[in-house]
Scaffold this motif. Structure first.
Motif, PDB file in Angstrom:
ATOM      1  N   VAL A 333       0.855  -1.205   0.031  1.00 50.30           N
ATOM      2  CA  VAL A 333      -0.027   0.029   0.113  1.00 50.30           C
ATOM      3  C   VAL A 333       0.912   1.363   0.145  1.00 50.30           C
ATOM      4  O   VAL A 333       1.064   1.924  -0.862  1.00 50.30           O
ATOM      5  CB  VAL A 333      -0.911   0.031   1.363  1.00 50.30           C
ATOM      6  CG1 VAL A 333      -1.708   1.255   1.158  1.00 50.30           C
ATOM      7  CG2 VAL A 333      -1.830  -1.454   1.246  1.00 50.30           C
ATOM      8  N   HIS A 334       1.680   1.569   1.270  1.00 57.05           N
ATOM      9  CA  HIS A 334       2.116   2.781   1.349  1.00 57.05           C
ATOM     10  C   HIS A 334       3.407   3.078   0.333  1.00 57.05           C
ATOM     11  O   HIS A 334       3.425   4.052  -0.631  1.00 57.05           O
ATOM     12  CB  HIS A 334       3.081   2.698   2.865  1.00 57.05           C
ATOM     13  CG  HIS A 334       3.721   4.050   3.139  1.00 57.05           C
ATOM     14  ND1 HIS A 334       3.123   5.258   3.111  1.00 57.05           N
ATOM     15  CD2 HIS A 334       5.039   4.467   3.095  1.00 57.05           C
ATOM     16  CE1 HIS A 334       3.906   6.263   3.543  1.00 57.05           C
ATOM     17  NE2 HIS A 334       5.195   5.692   3.393  1.00 57.05           N
ATOM     18  N   VAL A 337       0.806   0.846  -4.059  1.00 56.37           N
ATOM     19  CA  VAL A 337      -0.494   1.215  -4.958  1.00 56.37           C
ATOM     20  C   VAL A 337      -0.790   2.646  -4.704  1.00 56.37           C
ATOM     21  O   VAL A 337      -0.750   3.492  -5.374  1.00 56.37           O
ATOM     22  CB  VAL A 337      -1.665   0.306  -4.338  1.00 56.37           C
ATOM     23  CG1 VAL A 337      -2.920   0.682  -5.349  1.00 56.37           C
ATOM     24  CG2 VAL A 337      -1.382  -1.231  -4.757  1.00 56.37           C
ATOM     25  N   CYS A 338      -0.551   3.020  -3.217  1.00 54.77           N
ATOM     26  CA  CYS A 338      -0.650   4.436  -3.051  1.00 54.77           C
ATOM     27  C   CYS A 338       0.457   5.271  -3.636  1.00 54.77           C
ATOM     28  O   CYS A 338       0.266   6.264  -4.073  1.00 54.77           O
ATOM     29  CB  CYS A 338      -0.749   4.679  -1.435  1.00 54.77           C
ATOM     30  SG  CYS A 338      -2.134   3.920  -0.630  1.00 54.77           S
ATOM     31  N   LEU A 341      -0.381   5.776  -7.062  1.00 56.65           N
ATOM     32  CA  LEU A 341      -1.575   6.625  -7.127  1.00 56.65           C
ATOM     33  C   LEU A 341      -1.118   8.225  -6.952  1.00 56.65           C
ATOM     34  O   LEU A 341      -1.517   9.103  -7.814  1.00 56.65           O
ATOM     35  CB  LEU A 341      -2.740   6.282  -6.492  1.00 56.65           C
ATOM     36  CG  LEU A 341      -3.283   4.809  -6.616  1.00 56.65           C
ATOM     37  CD1 LEU A 341      -4.436   4.607  -5.707  1.00 56.65           C
ATOM     38  CD2 LEU A 341      -3.882   5.007  -8.199  1.00 56.65           C
ATOM     39  N   THR A 342      -0.435   8.266  -5.894  1.00 59.13           N
ATOM     40  CA  THR A 342       0.173   9.695  -5.480  1.00 59.13           C
ATOM     41  C   THR A 342       0.926  10.429  -6.501  1.00 59.13           C
ATOM     42  O   THR A 342       0.853  11.308  -6.809  1.00 59.13           O
ATOM     43  CB  THR A 342       0.907   9.690  -4.246  1.00 59.13           C
ATOM     44  OG1 THR A 342       0.143   8.941  -2.987  1.00 59.13           O
ATOM     45  CG2 THR A 342       1.185  10.972  -3.736  1.00 59.13           C
TER      46      THR A 342
END
Length: 353
Positions: A333-334, A337-338, A341-342
């Motif tokens: 995540v961190h 994926v995130c 996306l960021t």
């Protein structure tokens, strides 16, 4: 680096002259000089100040020019016992009570785990743990691998600690200093294994062998002044996809699928999504080995099992074996994926201007 930051902040707050009055001033100043001279790896200072844990350093043959240093699992746990620090294995809670309660709860999730048959009469001495591995960088930008163990029970999360009475509750091992929540087994420079991957494999196999011996035979330690036997029980290994692939010799992972879209080998070792039988990548639920639709014809995500899969106690099903290798939430995540996306969001905002 941490010592340097503490000293500099204290000097800014009260002045350099007053900082010299600190009982630890000499130590902090010395560590600051080591930081500036890039000699932070020097252990002599810690030895002189009696700040180094008294744990034996062992050496094993990994196929390199010299034997490689490791902290044997049995030596590390015995050191914790001799120092009266075994409760760090359960986030500071009473070791026996916390382990007993953990396995009581875990039985609702997986009653078929061998711990409930092999160690049924002393679950309070079975310590739930995981294996963690990650490749980082040194100050000189050289890649190196860290291989460690981590207790499953801990102080909780930053969110859970805000609840009243949280300090007496059993929580996940996420909050707190990594010095007492992650226990290094060994580190290895990439110069040793980048061209000879079998070198790291031998190191990982040694860890798997030691953990297997600990589960079967136990490790004699001191707890509360009495001699007792603890049994480390590894429930999972965690890390990013590359290290999971290496530890499990996985031939079906997301990075491989991206690189070889036409081969349809699948995208995940936990299901058959992305294969010829389930070509849609979003069919994870239907393709999972926990579902009747695919359980009749599962394909193991390896050609040959590594010692982690062969030795570590697991539920006998294929799902039980593959669930040993769990994608790390932080990397997924961190930093996964995130992060993508960021980055995409920033790029979109920039292009709109």
């Amino acid at each position: 680096m941490l010592a340097t930051s503490i000293l500099e902040e204290h000097e800014q707050a009260v002045g350099a002259s007053k900082s010299f009055k600190l009982k630890s001033s000499k130590l902090l100043q010395h560590m600051k000089r080591l930081r500036k001279s890039k000699n932070e790896s020097s252990a002599k200072l810690l030895e002189d100040e009696h700040l180094q844990a008294d744990v034996k350093i062992s050496y094993i043959d990994v196929g390199s020019e010299t034997d490689h240093p490791v902290l044997n699992i049995q030596d590390f746990l015995r050191m914790l016992g001799q120092c009266g620090q075994l409760d760090v294995l359960t986030g500071g809670l009473d070791l026996f009570k916390a382990c007993q309660e953990f396995w009581h709860r875990y039985s609702e999730e997986d009653k078929s785990h061998p711990v409930f048959t092999v160690h049924a009469d002393h679950l309070n001495r079975c310590v739930p743990m995981c294996v963690y591995a990650d490749e980082g960088q040194s100050h000189k930008k050289t890649s190196f691998m860290v291989l460690a163990t981590q207790p499953v029970i801990g102080k909780g999360t930053l969110a859970s600690l805000k609840r009243p009475g949280a300090e007496s509750e059993m929580g996940a091992n996420m909050a707190g200093s990594s010095l007492i929540t992650r226990f290094v087994f060994s580190c290895m420079s990439s110069t040793l294994y980048s061209k000879k991957p079998e070198v790291f494999d031998k190191l990982a196999n040694e860890l798997a062998t030691q953990l297997d011996a600990g589960f079967k035979d136990g490790i004699s330690v001191l707890y509360g002044g009495d001699e007792t036997t603890l049994y480390p029980v590894v429930l999972y290994t965690k890390g990013d996809w590359p290290i999971l692939k290496r530890l499990g010799a996985l031939n079906r992972t997301h990075p491989q699928a991206i690189a070889n879209l036409s081969e349809s080998k699948g995208v995940c070792h936990l299901c058959m999504a992305g294969t010829e039988k389930y070509p849609d990548w979003h069919q994870c639920h239907q393709a999972s080995w926990m579902c009747p639709e695919s359980i009749s014809d599962p394909r193991p995500p390896w050609s040959q099992q590594t010692l982690f899969t062969q030795l570590l106690a697991r539920s006998p099903s294929l799902w039980g074996k593959t669930w040993l290798y769990r994608p790390d939430l932080f990397h997924t995540v961190h930093k996964g994926v995130c992060a993508e996306l960021t980055g995409s969001g920033f790029a979109t905002l920039d292009s709109s201007n």
